[in-house]
Design a protein around this motif. Structure first.
Motif, PDB file in Angstrom:
ATOM      1  N   ARG A 186      29.659 -37.935  63.980  1.00  0.00           N
ATOM      2  CA  ARG A 186      29.458 -38.304  65.272  1.00  0.00           C
ATOM      3  C   ARG A 186      28.843 -39.764  65.343  1.00  0.00           C
ATOM      4  N   ILE A 187      27.927 -40.113  64.410  1.00  0.00           N
ATOM      5  CA  ILE A 187      27.652 -41.532  64.641  1.00  0.00           C
ATOM      6  C   ILE A 187      28.884 -42.608  64.324  1.00  0.00           C
ATOM      7  N   VAL A 188      29.923 -42.300  63.901  1.00  0.00           N
ATOM      8  CA  VAL A 188      31.184 -43.340  64.055  1.00  0.00           C
ATOM      9  C   VAL A 188      31.676 -43.358  65.236  1.00  0.00           C
ATOM     10  N   GLU A 189      31.626 -42.107  65.852  1.00  0.00           N
ATOM     11  CA  GLU A 189      32.045 -42.245  67.356  1.00  0.00           C
ATOM     12  C   GLU A 189      31.243 -43.073  68.462  1.00  0.00           C
ATOM     13  N   ALA A 190      29.948 -42.601  68.038  1.00  0.00           N
ATOM     14  CA  ALA A 190      28.809 -43.204  69.057  1.00  0.00           C
ATOM     15  C   ALA A 190      28.677 -44.605  68.908  1.00  0.00           C
ATOM     16  N   ALA A 191      28.983 -45.271  67.697  1.00  0.00           N
ATOM     17  CA  ALA A 191      29.066 -46.695  67.440  1.00  0.00           C
ATOM     18  C   ALA A 191      30.033 -47.510  68.248  1.00  0.00           C
ATOM     19  N   ARG A 192      31.423 -46.860  68.212  1.00  0.00           N
ATOM     20  CA  ARG A 192      32.241 -47.195  68.812  1.00  0.00           C
ATOM     21  C   ARG A 192      32.329 -47.133  70.208  1.00  0.00           C
ATOM     22  N   ASP A 193      31.550 -46.146  70.926  1.00  0.00           N
ATOM     23  CA  ASP A 193      31.442 -45.799  72.319  1.00  0.00           C
ATOM     24  C   ASP A 193      30.140 -46.399  72.968  1.00  0.00           C
ATOM     25  N   SER A 194      29.499 -47.413  72.052  1.00  0.00           N
ATOM     26  CA  SER A 194      27.971 -47.525  72.407  1.00  0.00           C
ATOM     27  C   SER A 194      27.080 -46.596  73.038  1.00  0.00           C
ATOM     28  N   ALA A 195      27.140 -45.382  72.401  1.00  0.00           N
ATOM     29  CA  ALA A 195      26.456 -44.199  72.904  1.00  0.00           C
ATOM     30  C   ALA A 195      25.562 -43.838  72.088  1.00  0.00           C
ATOM     31  N   GLY A 196      24.696 -42.711  72.009  1.00  0.00           N
ATOM     32  CA  GLY A 196      23.720 -42.259  71.119  1.00  0.00           C
ATOM     33  C   GLY A 196      24.000 -40.899  70.791  1.00  0.00           C
ATOM     34  N   VAL A 197      22.985 -40.150  70.022  1.00  0.00           N
ATOM     35  CA  VAL A 197      23.050 -38.793  69.515  1.00  0.00           C
ATOM     36  C   VAL A 197      21.598 -38.478  69.482  1.00  0.00           C
ATOM     37  N   GLY A 198      21.301 -37.435  70.446  1.00  0.00           N
ATOM     38  CA  GLY A 198      19.908 -36.924  70.527  1.00  0.00           C
ATOM     39  C   GLY A 198      19.337 -36.323  69.288  1.00  0.00           C
ATOM     40  N   TRP A 199      17.959 -36.152  69.200  1.00  0.00           N
ATOM     41  CA  TRP A 199      17.466 -35.576  68.072  1.00  0.00           C
ATOM     42  C   TRP A 199      17.705 -34.038  68.107  1.00  0.00           C
TER      43      TRP A 199
END
Length: 358
Positions: A126-139
């Motif tokens: 999920r972090i791979v995709e978040a880094a590509r999308d400049s997004a986050g992943v909540g706790w």
């Protein structure tokens, strides 16, 4: 695309030394799962209680299949977690290792650290995709090993140091003995809140966290600990603190996870009495990047990349100061909120304790 490297300039010795170091890293990655497995199956506890055991004896004591016990023991011996006695075919867990792997009251207790690491790695896609999308992943979006492992890692340090060392160093203990109103922001499962409530029955405590499932656990733990009469747990962010309502505010290993730590600090400023104290406990870090090039810093930078920075980026503002922000950054944040007094009052290998006042 293959990287272009001038092979004539390659030192084969340096290359192969790095390859074998990397192989060791793979073993360490797998060992995170093996430690969690050993913790959950009771392997470490059986070794601590049973002395030198064969694989069949370990399997019998834990009600598990011998092939798993055998291969697990060999992996642990190869990584020097247990000692193999070749003359008897038995495996020994050294007493010092037993403390770190079985004693949940010791600040050296490690399985929680492995559990949160394993849970964090499990969510890394999920972090791979978040880094590509400049997004986050909540706790709240992470698996339970992250939430449970976090408390199991931090709670032993709170148990060892919070009441007898950190609170006195922060100049808060006497205030709590007399009776104070305390807000514990980002309380998670409530370990810090409950420990303080047990030690200071004259004070009242409000623990808050935006993660509803964690607050449910905190309420259950408070009931079991017999402190429900002086604790209250709420599902809300730091921005919901009341004006001038608290003598003490605490934040344990949570400020760096916030999307807007400056905004949170402003709300703490407004919520504190004029003579109040905000005690901030953060992961141990130096101000310079190179100060953190050590085993603890390496682990924390890993968590920062895969867990804490994505959590901050999932929230409004998304300042993402990182797990290794250092005291200068914390001072900057609190000063921006209006606080004028700042002091680093205690530290352990894993934590720095900071107090700020108006």
């Amino acid at each position: 695309m293959t990287a272009q490297v001038d092979t004539e300039q390659i030192d084969e010795g340096v290359l192969m030394a790095f390859v074998f170091r990397a192989v060791d890293e793979v073993g360490a990655t797998l060992n995170a799962a093996l430690v969690v497995l050993g913790d959950k199956l009771g392997y470490y506890r059986a070794l601590a209680d049973g002395g030198a055991l064969t694989p069949s004896e370990l399997a019998e004591r834990t009600g598990t299949a011998e092939p798993y016990a055998r291969e697990w023991l060999n992996a642990q011996a190869a990584g020097s977690f247990v000692r193999y006695e070749a003359d008897t075919g038995r495996y020994v867990l050294p007493a010092e290792h037993a403390i770190a792997l079985t004693d949940e009251s010791s600040p050296a207790f490690l399985p929680g650290l492995f559990q949160i690491a394993l849970g964090t790695v499990a969510d890394s896609d999920r972090i791979v995709e978040a880094a590509r999308d400049s997004a986050g992943v909540g706790w709240h979006e992470h698996n339970s090993d992250v939430h449970v492992g976090c408390e199991r890692f931090f709670r032993p340090s709170y148990l060892a140091y919070l009441v007898d060392a950190w609170l006195p160093a922060a100049g808060i203990a006497d205030k709590l003995r007399s009776g104070a109103a305390v807000a514990d922001i980002g309380c998670g499962h409530g370990a810090s809140t409950i420990l303080m409530a047990e030690a200071f029955p004259n004070s009242t405590f409000v623990g808050s966290d935006y993660h509803a499932a964690s607050i449910d656990v905190a309420r259950e733990r408070a009931q079991a600990a017999g402190v429900s009469d002086r604790t209250r747990f709420t599902v809300e962010p730091a921005q919901k603190l009341g004006e001038g309502a608290y003598d003490v505010v605490t934040t344990f290993d949570a400020l760096h996870d916030m999307g807007d730590p400056v905004g949170a600090a402003r709300h703490v400023y407004g919520a504190l009495a004029d003579d109040g104290v905000w005690m901030i406990v953060e992961p141990m870090a130096g101000d310079r990047v190179e100060d953190n090039f050590n085993p603890v810093g390496r682990a924390y930078y890993g968590f920062s990349t895969l867990l804490c920075t994505p959590a901050s980026l999932s929230q409004e503002v998304g300042l993402a100061i990182g797990t290794q922000a250092g005291p200068a950054k914390i001072r900057e944040i609190t000063a921006a909120a209006g606080f004028t007094q700042f002091a680093s009052v205690a530290e352990t290998p894993f934590h720095r304790v900071i107090t700020v006042r108006k």
